[in-house]
Every structure is written in structure tokens, then in C-alpha cells.
Design a protein around this motif. Structure first.
Motif, PDB file in Angstrom:
ATOM      1  N   GLU A   1       3.341   2.275  10.752  1.00  0.00           N
ATOM      2  CA  GLU A   1       3.275   1.258   9.708  1.00  0.00           C
ATOM      3  C   GLU A   1       4.536   1.198   8.854  1.00  0.00           C
ATOM      4  N   TRP A   2       5.224   2.319   8.681  1.00  0.00           N
ATOM      5  CA  TRP A   2       6.418   2.347   7.838  1.00  0.00           C
ATOM      6  C   TRP A   2       7.525   3.181   8.487  1.00  0.00           C
TER       7      TRP A   2
ATOM      8  N   GLN B   1      11.691   0.110  15.237  1.00  0.00           N
ATOM      9  CA  GLN B   1      10.892  -1.049  14.836  1.00  0.00           C
ATOM     10  C   GLN B   1      10.703  -2.021  15.998  1.00  0.00           C
TER      11      GLN B   1
ATOM     12  N   GLY C   1       7.102  -1.446  15.995  1.00  0.00           N
ATOM     13  CA  GLY C   1       6.734  -2.176  14.792  1.00  0.00           C
ATOM     14  C   GLY C   1       6.969  -1.351  13.543  1.00  0.00           C
ATOM     15  N   GLY C   2       6.274  -1.723  12.471  1.00  0.00           N
ATOM     16  CA  GLY C   2       6.437  -1.046  11.188  1.00  0.00           C
ATOM     17  C   GLY C   2       7.446  -1.747  10.290  1.00  0.00           C
ATOM     18  N   LYS C   3       7.336  -1.501   8.992  1.00  0.00           N
ATOM     19  CA  LYS C   3       8.257  -2.060   8.005  1.00  0.00           C
ATOM     20  C   LYS C   3       9.313  -1.022   7.640  1.00  0.00           C
ATOM     21  N   ILE C   4      10.558  -1.483   7.467  1.00  0.00           N
ATOM     22  CA  ILE C   4      11.648  -0.599   7.067  1.00  0.00           C
ATOM     23  C   ILE C   4      11.813  -0.678   5.553  1.00  0.00           C
ATOM     24  N   GLY C   5      11.740   0.475   4.878  1.00  0.00           N
ATOM     25  CA  GLY C   5      11.820   0.496   3.421  1.00  0.00           C
ATOM     26  C   GLY C   5      12.884   1.456   2.910  1.00  0.00           C
TER      27      GLY C   5
ATOM     28  N   ASP D   1      12.814  -4.511   4.949  1.00  0.00           N
ATOM     29  CA  ASP D   1      11.546  -5.204   4.726  1.00  0.00           C
ATOM     30  C   ASP D   1      10.975  -4.941   3.338  1.00  0.00           C
ATOM     31  N   ALA D   2      11.324  -3.811   2.744  1.00  0.00           N
ATOM     32  CA  ALA D   2      10.795  -3.461   1.423  1.00  0.00           C
ATOM     33  C   ALA D   2      11.860  -2.704   0.640  1.00  0.00           C
TER      34      ALA D   2
ATOM     35  N   TYR E   1       2.615   2.268  -1.867  1.00  0.00           N
ATOM     36  CA  TYR E   1       2.363   1.531  -0.634  1.00  0.00           C
ATOM     37  C   TYR E   1       1.371   2.332   0.189  1.00  0.00           C
TER      38      TYR E   1
END
Length: 294
Positions: free
Chosen positions: A73-74, A92, A96-100, A130-131, A139
Motif C-alpha cells: 500500500e505504501w 510501484q 502498486g502502492g503510493k510513494i510518500g 503521491d503523498a 495514514y
């Protein structure tokens, strides 16, 4: 006592992956109540002399996630690393997942955008990520709440990420016998680093702390996990109640003796782009070497 909403009764599974080429530890952190997970500080392999990128370290990390049926997820960066390249976009694309990363990535982008003479096409607003986290932001990783704590000093974008009873400190701290990281990069500040370390040490004594690097001082085996209590008692740079003045003097004198990291030039160009390799006017992957620029 910490003012951040941490919960040490939540105990995520943490798996570390050591990269001997850069002495970096990457992590997969699993929510104890679901199959959700996060990655912290991934590594992309580079043979700088040959100009060759490979992904063995990232592939090992991803193989672990796939083999255990986890959902990514992250993909968290504790800061813009100057000693290794991030594999975030490669991971990613596969999982997948968001890069923060911390919001002050924009300061790093502005500073090194000038050093590397990046044109107007290089966005300096953090939009490659992404964040962008601010101090105290939370989060979710599955059902587990994570908290981002602003801990500048090593760089202006450093964050410590707390996930249950596990805190990922980036380069804010090393193992107790390793002390602390340097504070002489552009935007770094030894006084700020001391204050940031105090934020970490205000977390509960039983909080597990996970390092981004370990160098095995005095010939000991590589280690990457300790606790707040152990750091408070035994850290050679800040433990035992050392004052800010003592720390700043030590850190400033020590930093003046250190060489620049071997991979600082490629690392900064790639990592300020969220792990993407820059390209030339023809779209070919290309790194710049500023002369007398760092």
C-alpha cells in the motif's frame, strides 16, 4: 513524553533487507491484522563506473511480498538519500502502492535543481510523489495507523515514520554505538538534528527503532533494530543526557572530517525525482556530474 498519536500495542511484522554495497537496510512492514504492507527506503542497484542499473535488491524485497501474499500500500522514503538510489518507481510499477516523502522535498528539489542545472521541465513542487507528509500526518496501512514525524537536521526533508510499536528513523539516528548521521549537507543543521533526535527519544522506551544504515562499528556484526530506551541510555552521541551544545560541537567537528558519499551525485538526481532516472533531450537515461558543484 511524545505528543504524537502512537500506539505501541500494535506490533507489526518487520522484515529487514540489508544491502552491503551501500550499508542500507530496506524494510517490509506488515499490518498485524491484514495482508497490507509498506516498504521503507528501498534500494536500486547501480554500477556507477559502468553506468549500469540493476534491481537485485528490489527484486528480493518484492519476492518476499509476493511469497507471503501481501498487498503493498505504501512505498515510504524517510528522506532524499545521498548514498543510495531509490527503487520506488520500479516497485510501484510491479506491485502498486503510493510513494510518500516529507513535504520539504521541495526545498531539496530547489537546492539541487540549481546544483544540477535542471531546466524548467523539472518540477520543484514534489509532484513526482503521491503523498507529501507534514509533521503529525497520519495514514493507513491496512488497519494500522502510521504517523509521520518531522525530524530534520540530516536533511530538511527527513521524517521518522511510526507504525505501531515500530519507528523508522531514516538517518536521524544510528545504532547506539554508531551515534548519529552527518548534518553538513545543504539544508542540514546539527542543532536541528539534536532537536529531532529528542523527538524520537520522547517516544515510549519500548518503541522499536529501525535504522536506515549500519556500518558495524568496531567490527561487530551488522544490526538495525534497537529501542528508544537503549538509545537514551547508550547512544554515544546523544545518550546519557548529553547537551545540545555538546552535540553540535561534536557533530560539526566530526562532519568536517568526512568525505562525501560515493554515490551522492547519482543518488540526489534520482531520488529528488522519486526514484526516476533523469533523461537527456533525446529521452535517454542520463546523469550529470557538476564540476565543483557539491
Amino acid at each position: 513524553m511524545s505528543n504524537y498519536p502512537v500506539n505501541i500495542t500494535v506490533k507489526p511484522d518487520v522484515k529487514g533487507f540489508f544491502d552491503p554495497a551501500t550499508n542500507t537496510i530496506s524494510y517490509c512492514i506488515k499490518d498485524p491484522d491484514s495482508d497490507a504492507c509498506a516498504i521503507v527506503d528501498s534500494v536500486m542497484d547501480i554500477d556507477y563506473a559502468a553506468g549500469r542499473i540493476t534491481y537485485d535488491h528490489a527484486d528480493e524485497l518484492m519476492a518476499y511480498i509476493v511469497a507471503n501474499g501481501l498487498k503493498l500500500e505504501w512505498i515510504i522514503e524517510t528522506h532524499v538519500h545521498a548514498d543510495h538510489l531509490s527503487a520506488a518507481p520500479y516497485i510501484q510499477q510491479k506491485l502498486g502502492g503510493k510513494i510518500g516523502i516529507g513535504k520539504n522535498i521541495m526545498i531539496v528539489q530547489e537546492t539541487f535543481g540549481k546544483v544540477f542545472n535542471e531546466g524548467t521541465e523539472f518540477q520543484r513542487d514534489g509532484s513526482q510523489f503521491d503523498a507529501l507528509f507534514e509533521d503529525g500526518d497520519t495514514y493507513q496501512i491496512g488497519s494500522m495507523k502510521a504517523v509521520a514525524i518531522y525530524t530534520p537536521g540530516h536533511t530538511p526533508a527527513c521524517m521518522t515514520h511510526v507504525m505501531g510499536d515500530a519507528a523508522f528513523v531514516g538517518d536521524t539516528l544510528f545504532m547506539p554505538d554508531g551515534g548519529s548521521a552527518r548534518a553538513d549537507f545543504p539544508g542540514g543543521d546539527a542543532g536541528e538534528l539534536y532537536d529531532s533526535i529528542q523527538k524520537v527519544l520522547a517516544l515510549p522506551d519500548d518503541m522499536r527503532l529501525f535504522m536506515c544504515h549500519d556500518y558495524g562499528p568496531n567490527g561487530r556484526n551488522i544490526e538495525w533494530e534497537t529501542t528508544v530506551g537503549a538509545e537514551k541510555a547508550h547512544n554515544i552521541h546523544v545518550g546519557g543526557g548529553k547537551t545540545k551544545e555538546e552535540f553540535v560541537k561534536m557533530r560539526t567537528e566530526r562532519d568536517a572530517t568526512l568525505d562525501m558519499p560515493k554515490l551522492i551525485i547519482p543518488s540526489l538526481q534520482v531520488n529528488m525525482r522519486a526514484g526516476e532516472i533523469p533523461t537527456d533531450n533525446d529521452g535517454k537515461p542520463m546523469l550529470k556530474v557538476p564540476v565543483n558543484g557539491l
